[in-house]
Design a protein around this motif. Structure first.
Motif, PDB file in Angstrom:
ATOM      1  N   GLY A 102       0.808  -1.204   0.000  1.00  0.00           N
ATOM      2  CA  GLY A 102       0.000   0.000   0.000  1.00  0.00           C
ATOM      3  C   GLY A 102       0.844   1.258   0.000  1.00  0.00           C
ATOM      4  N   ARG A 144      -6.811  -1.075  11.555  1.00  0.00           N
ATOM      5  CA  ARG A 144      -7.154   0.254  11.039  1.00  0.00           C
ATOM      6  C   ARG A 144      -8.005   0.153   9.805  1.00  0.00           C
ATOM      7  N   SER A 145      -9.008   1.028   9.757  1.00  0.00           N
ATOM      8  CA  SER A 145      -9.918   0.992   8.622  1.00  0.00           C
ATOM      9  C   SER A 145     -10.586   2.339   8.505  1.00  0.00           C
ATOM     10  N   GLY A 146     -11.243   2.552   7.371  1.00  0.00           N
ATOM     11  CA  GLY A 146     -11.841   3.853   7.089  1.00  0.00           C
ATOM     12  C   GLY A 146     -12.947   4.216   8.058  1.00  0.00           C
ATOM     13  N   ILE A 159     -16.458  -1.856   4.958  1.00  0.00           N
ATOM     14  CA  ILE A 159     -16.496  -3.064   4.143  1.00  0.00           C
ATOM     15  C   ILE A 159     -15.059  -3.580   4.027  1.00  0.00           C
ATOM     16  N   ARG A 174     -13.451  -5.371   2.044  1.00  0.00           N
ATOM     17  CA  ARG A 174     -12.798  -5.292   0.738  1.00  0.00           C
ATOM     18  C   ARG A 174     -11.949  -4.032   0.596  1.00  0.00           C
ATOM     19  N   SER A 175     -12.371  -2.955   1.267  1.00  0.00           N
ATOM     20  CA  SER A 175     -11.677  -1.682   1.087  1.00  0.00           C
ATOM     21  C   SER A 175     -10.458  -1.561   1.995  1.00  0.00           C
ATOM     22  N   MET A 176     -10.236  -2.539   2.869  1.00  0.00           N
ATOM     23  CA  MET A 176      -9.114  -2.409   3.795  1.00  0.00           C
ATOM     24  C   MET A 176      -7.820  -2.905   3.153  1.00  0.00           C
ATOM     25  N   SER A 177      -6.703  -2.434   3.720  1.00  0.00           N
ATOM     26  CA  SER A 177      -5.415  -2.859   3.173  1.00  0.00           C
ATOM     27  C   SER A 177      -5.156  -4.317   3.565  1.00  0.00           C
ATOM     28  N   ASN A 187      -4.188  -4.951   7.192  1.00  0.00           N
ATOM     29  CA  ASN A 187      -5.266  -4.835   8.165  1.00  0.00           C
ATOM     30  C   ASN A 187      -6.300  -5.944   8.006  1.00  0.00           C
TER      31      ASN A 187
END
Lengths: 517, 400
Positions: free
Chosen positions: A43, A395-397, A403, A405-408, A411
Motif C-alpha cells: 500500500g 485500522r480501517s476507514g 467493508i 474489501r476496502s481495507m489494506s 489490516n
C-alpha cells in the motif's frame, strides 16, 4: 546533465484516486545497466507506480521520459514497444505448452503464414546461453521447476528485446539455492546492459544485488540511496518510518503436553493422481511453535485443509488434546480448539463484502454471546468488534462498519488474526500468515505468534519464507513431495541445509520416531 | 492507506446520496426511464398518430385501476421474492415457474378434494400451495447440495416436469376438470382468498400476505444468524465453509424456502377472487410453463434482489402491464409492454455500472463542495469490479 545516464525517468508522478493520493510527487530514475530496487510496504504505492509505468493508469501530474525524451504510455502495448518488460509474481505461462512455445506466444515468427519455429529456437538457445539461463526449449512447463519457469519468464522478456526489466517480488516462490541463482542471473543481465527494476521487501536480497534503492512510504518518495552507503536498518527505517527490530525476540520454548497429534495422514491430491500428503505423522506440544517448511506445492496446503476439516483424509487420525477429530466437521474442530489463519485470506479467511464487525464474528456468530434464538445481537457484535479493533490495532476507514474489501492487506490479515487469536483455542494453525505483508506487519504477526506460544497454546506455522522458518519456530519439519523428510532445530541448522531438505536432496526417516512412540 | 482517516467519520450522519440503496434505486429508475423511452419510440414507429395517447395509457393507465395493479402484482411479488432470496445465497432459482405451478395444483387439490370447515379451508389451501412449492424447491436443492448438480439445470427440468405432471393430474381428475371447457371448475367461493372489499377491483388479502412475507424475509436476511450464513455463502462460499457453516443444509433450506415462496405465489394467484375471466380461480392445462415464474426473475433483478426493492419492482411491473393492456384501446398490441419490460430488465442488468456512475457523480460533487473525503469512495472501483463479476457469473449460469 542529469538525464544523460538515465534510461527511464519517472518525474514527479502524482496519481490520485478519489479520497486518496496513491503516488505523491514520486521521482524514480533508472540508470542504464543498473539494478534499482523499489522498496516499500504494502500500500506504499509500488504497484500504482508500476501500473503508471505500464500504462495502466494515467498520472495526474508528472511525466515519464525514456533516454531523456518525454514519452506517453497509454497502455501496456506502448510500454512493450518502449522495451519495458515484467516478470510477474505469478507466472503467466501455458502449462501444457513447451518452453519455446510459451516464449514466442504473442510474437510468433511466421513464414508465409506458417509458424517458423527454427528461427525462434535459434534465438532462444542463443539468449539462454548468453545469459546462463540453462533452459531446455522443448520441456513442457508443467514438468519443470518453479525456478526454471521463472527463467522462462525472463527469456520471454529477452526474446522481445526488452531493455528495462521489472521483477515483481521474484524470490517469493524460490528455494535458497534458486534465489542465489536468480540473483546471479540478474547481475549478469545488468552487466550485459539491461536495466532492472527490482520490487522487493526482502532487505537481504536488495543489499546483495541492487546498486541503488528507492524507498516509498504511504505514497511518498522517501528518497533514493546508494546501496553501498546504507544498511539494512536504515532501509527498514525509511520504509516503515520507525525503528524495526529485524530479529525476532523470544525466550526458549517450554514445550508442555501434546496438543495436536497426527498419525499416518494421507490426503489425495486434487491436481494429480498421487497423494498430496503421504503417511505423515507428527505432534505439536503446548508452548512451542512447530514450523512446516517446504517449497510451495509439496503438500502443506492439503495437510492444513485435512487438519482443519476443509478436505477429507484418505487414511490417518488427528487428535486434539486426546480427542479424536478425524471425522469431525469444520465447526466441531473449531469448537475442539483449532484456530486457523488460512493461507488465502481473501478466499477463505474473509467475506470481503461483509463489514469488519461481521467478519470479526465469523467464527462465533452462533455462540450465545452473539445471538438469541437465531437473532444476531448487533450491539454485542459492535461492542466485541470495537474491543478487538482497539486491542489488535486494526485500522480501517469507518471502523466496525467498514467493508473489508476496502481495507489494506495488512489490516485484513490483522482482522483474521484478531478473530482467531481471541477465540478459545488450543492450537493455532497459521499458514503463511505474513505473505505479502510489509516489515512492520510481519514484525507484529511474529510477535502475536510468540505471545500465543508463551500463553501456552500450541502453534503450527506453515511458511515458505526461510527467515520466518528460522527465526520464529522452535522446531522445523521439512515437507517434500507430501512427506516429512526432516526434523530440524532452528538453532542448529542453516539456510543451506534447509534448502537441501526442501529440494529433496537430503532426507531423514522421521516417521519412525512417531510410529514407534 | 485510508488508515489516517481513522474512525472519525463513523459518527457523521450519512447523506442519502451516500447510501448504496439510494444509488441502486436511482439506477433502477434510470433503467425504467430508458425502457419507457424505448417503448415510446416503438409506439411511434408502429402507429405514430396514436403514440401519445397510447403512451399516456402506459404511463397513467394503472392509476385508475390500482386495485387490479396490486391484484396482479401479488403472484409476481412472490416469485420475485423466491428468486431474490435464492439469489442472496448465490443460487439462481430459475425453477420458480415449476414451484408456482405445483403451488397452484396443491391449492386446487385441497380446494376441491378436501372437505373442511369454510372458515379455515382457504387457509389450508394456501398452506398446501406452499407445501407444493417446497417439495418442488427441495428437488433441485438436494441435487445441488449432495451431488453438486447445477441448480439451473435441475430447476429448468423441474419446470417442465412440474407443468406436465400438473396438467396430467388435472386432466385425469374428473372432480376438478371440465373437458368441454379445457379448464378446471372455478374454486368454490369459501376457499377463495377474502377480498379487501374495494369496489371495482379484484384486490384481495393475497397482497397483504405477500407484503408481510417480504418484510419477514428482510428481517430474516438482515437480523438472523441464518440470514448471516446465507449471505456469507452467497458472497464467498469458501469463507462460509472455513467458518464451519453447514453449506449443504443451507442450500437445501434456501431452495425449500424459495420453493415455498413461489408455491405461495401460485396459491395466491389461483385462490384469488377475480372478475377478470381466466386470470384466477381456474387452471387450464395447456402445456405452457407459467409466465409468472419467469416474471419473478425480472422482478428480482429490477428489485436488486432486495426484499423491499422487490415489492416496488413487482408493483411497478404489474402497473405497467395494466397500462399496456389499456393501450390496446388505441390499437396497440399488449406485447409492446413485454418489450418495454424486456428493455428495462436489460438496462437494469447494467445497474452495477450505472449505480457506480451515479455514486461517482455525487461523490465528485461532494468533494468539490466541501472537500469531504469519504474513504468509502475508493471502493467504487472494486465494487464495480465485483458486481460485474457477479453479473458475469449469473449470465454464465444463465448460459448454462
Amino acid at each position: 546533465m542529469e538525464n544523460e545516464n538515465y534510461i527511464i525517468e519517472m518525474l514527479n508522478i502524482t496519481k490520485e484516486f478519489p479520497g486518496i493520493v496513491a503516488n505523491d510527487n514520486i521521482t524514480l530514475r533508472l540508470k542504464k545497466g543498473e539494478i534499482h530496487a523499489l522498496l516499500g510496504e504494502n500500500g506504499a504505492g509500488k504497484s500504482t507506480l508500476m501500473s503508471v509505468l505500464f500504462g495502466l493508469y494515467q498520472p495526474e501530474k508528472g511525466e515519464i521520459r525514456k533516454n531523456g525524451e518525454v514519452v506517453k504510455i497509454n497502455n501496456p502495448n506502448d510500454a512493450n514497444d518502449l522495451g519495458i518488460g515484467m516478470v510477474h509474481q505469478h507466472f503467466r505461462l501455458v502449462e501444457v505448452f513447451t518452453v519455446l512455445e510459451n516464449i514466442i506466444l504473442g510474437v510468433e515468427p511466421t513464414k508465409n503464414g506458417f509458424l517458423n519455429m527454427d528461427e525462434a529456437r535459434k534465438k532462444v538457445v542463443e539468449l539462454s546461453e548468453r545469459y546462463g539461463l540453462k533452459v531446455d526449449p522443448d520441456a513442457l512447463i508443467e514438468d519443470i521447476s518453479v525456478g526454471m519457469q521463472q527463467r522462462v519468464e525472463i527469456l520471454k522478456m529477452l526474446y522481445r528485446d526488452n531493455e528495462i526489466l521489472i521483477f515483481d517480488e521474484p524470490t517469493a516462490v524460490l528455494t535458497p539455492q534458486e534465489i542465489h541463482e536468480l540473483l546471479q542471473i540478474m547481475k549478469g543481465l545488468a552487466n550485459e546492459g539491461k536495466s532492472i527494476l527490482f520490487i522487493s521487501h526482502k532487505l537481504n536480497e536488495i543489499m546483495e544485488v541492487a546498486d541503488r534503492c528507492t524507498v516509498l512510504r504511504k505514497g511518498k518518495c522517501m528518497g533514493t540511496v546508494d546501496i553501498k552507503d546504507t544498511t539494512k536498518e536504515e532501509l527498514s527505517r525509511m520504509m516503515v518510518g520507525r525503528e524495526v527490530s529485524l530479529k525476532v525476540d523470544k525466550k526458549e520454548s517450554q514445550p508442555g503436553e501434546v496438543v495436536l497429534s497426527i498419525r499416518n495422514m494421507t490426503v489425495p491430491s486434487k491436481i494429480h493422481k498421487n497423494n498430496a500428503v503421504r503417511d505423515v505423522s507428527f505432534d505439536v506440544r503446548r508452548g512451542e511453535i512447530v514450523c512446516i517448511a517446504g517449497i510451495d506445492g509439496n503438500g502443506q496446503t492439503e495437510l492444513v485443509q485435512a487438519l482443519t476439516g476443509l478436505e477429507k483424509m484418505l487414511t490417518g487420525s488427528i487428535n486434539i488434546c486426546g480427542k479424536d477429530i478425524s471425522k469431525a466437521s469444520v465447526r466441531e474442530r473449531s469448537i475442539a480448539g483449532i484456530s486457523h489463519i488460512p493461507e488465502d485470506r481473501q478466499k477463505y479467511g474473509l467475506v470481503l463484502d461483509y463489514t469488519l464487525e461481521e467478519n470479526l464474528v465469523l467464527q462465533r456468530y452462533w455462540q450465545p454471546q452473539f445471538q438469541n434464538k437465531g437473532f444476531i445481537k448487533f450491539d454485542e457484535v459492535r461492542k466485541y468488534a470495537l474491543r478487538l479493533i482497539d486491542k489488535f490495532d486494526i485500522r480501517s476507514g469507518q471502523g466496525p462498519v467498514t467493508i473489508v474489501r476496502s481495507m489494506s492487506g495488512g489490516n485484513q490479515q490483522k482482522a483474521i488474526i484478531a478473530r482467531e487469536m481471541d477465540k478459545d483455542h488450543e492450537l493455532l494453525v497459521a499458514v503463511q500468515p505474513t505473505r505479502g505483508l510489509d516489515v512492520g506487519a510481519i514484525e507484529y504477526i511474529h510477535k502475536m505468534l510468540i505471545e500465543g506460544r508463551d500463553s501456552g497454546k500450541a502453534v503450527l506455522l506453515v511458511s515458505l519464507e526461510l527467515d520466518e522458518v528460522l527465526n520464529v519456530s522452535d522446531r522445523i519439519l521439512v515437507m517434500y513431495e507430501g512427506e516429512i523428510v526432516g526434523e530440524l532445530d532452528p538453532n542448529k541448522t542453516t539456510d543451506e541445509e534447509l534448502g537441501l531438505y526442501m529440494s529433496g536432496a537430503k532426507r531423514d526417516d522421521v516417521k519412525e520416531i512417531y510410529n514407534a512412540g | 492507506m485510508q488508515d489516517k482517516n481513522g474512525m472519525n467519520s463513523k459518527n457523521e450522519k450519512k447523506k442519502i446520496t451516500e447510501i448504496k440503496g439510494f444509488s441502486s434505486f436511482t439506477s433502477a429508475l434510470m433503467a425504467i426511464v430508458i425502457g419507457l423511452l424505448f417503448g415510446f419510440i416503438v409506439m411511434l414507429l408502429a402507429n405514430p398518430s396514436n403514440a401519445v395517447a397510447g403512451f399516456r395509457y402506459v404511463l397513467l393507465g394503472g392509476l385508475s385501476r390500482f386495485g387490479d395493479v396490486l391484484y396482479f402484482a401479488t403472484p409476481i411479488l412472490m416469485t420475485g421474492l423466491s428468486v431474490a432470496f435464492a439469489f442472496k445465497m448465490g443460487l439462481f432459482n430459475i425453477g420458480a415457474s415449476g414451484q408456482y405451478t405445483m403451488g397452484m395444483f396443491f391449492a386446487l387439490y385441497v380446494a376441491f378434494m378436501f372437505d373442511l370447515p369454510p372458515s379455515i379451508h382457504w387457509i389450508i389451501a394456501i398452506l398446501a400451495g406452499m407445501l407444493g412449492g417446497m417439495i418442488w424447491g427441495f428437488i433441485p436443492g438436494i441435487f445441488k447440495s449432495l451431488l453438486n448438480v447445477n441448480e439451473v439445470i435441475t430447476s429448468i427440468m423441474t419446470n417442465y416436469i412440474g407443468m406436465y405432471l400438473v396438467d396430467m393430474l388435472i386432466r385425469s381428475n374428473s372432480a376438478m376438470y371440465i373437458p368441454s371447457m379445457t379448464r378446471t371448475q372455478y374454486v368454490p367461493q369459501h376457499v377463495q382468498i377474502r377480498s379487501l372489499g374495494i369496489a371495482g377491483s379484484n384486490v384481495n388479502f393475497g397482497i397483504v400476505f405477500a407484503l408481510i412475507i417480504a418484510v419477514l424475509l428482510y428481517i430474516i436476511l438482515q437480523k438472523t444468524t441464518f440470514g448471516y450464513e446465507l449471505k456469507a455463502t452467497g458472497y464467498n462460499k469458501h469463507a462460509a465453509q472455513y467458518a464451519g457453516m453447514n453449506g449443504k443444509r443451507n442450500i437445501i433450506l434456501t431452495m425449500v424456502i424459495a420453493g415455498a415462496l413461489s408455491g405461495l405465489g401460485g396459491a395466491f394467484a389461483i385462490l384469488a377472487p377475480s372478475e377478470i375471466a381466466g386470470s384466477s380461480m381456474t387452471y387450464e392445462p395447456i402445456n405452457v410453463i407459467a409466465a409468472n415464474g419467469f416474471n419473478g426473475i425480472a422482478v428480482a433483478l429490477l428489485g436488486n434482489s432486495h426484499p423491499i426493492g422487490v415489492i416496488f419492482s413487482a408493483i411497478f411491473i404489474s402497473y405497467i402491464q395494466r397500462g399496456g393492456t389499456l393501450a390496446s384501446l388505441v390499437g396497440y398490441k399488449p406485447e409492446i409492454i413485454d418489450l418495454v419490460i424486456a428493455v428495462i430488465i436489460y438496462f437494469s442488468a447494467f445497474a452495477a455500472i450505472m449505480s457506480s456512475a451515479i455514486r461517482r457523480i455525487f461523490a465528485n460533487r461532494r468533494n468539490k463542495e466541501a472537500l469531504i473525503t469519504e474513504p468509502q469512495i475508493e471502493n467504487i472501483e472494486e465494487d464495480v469490479g465485483s458486481e460485474i463479476e457477479n453479473l458475469e457469473k449469473n449470465s454464465n449460469k444463465e448460459a448454462e
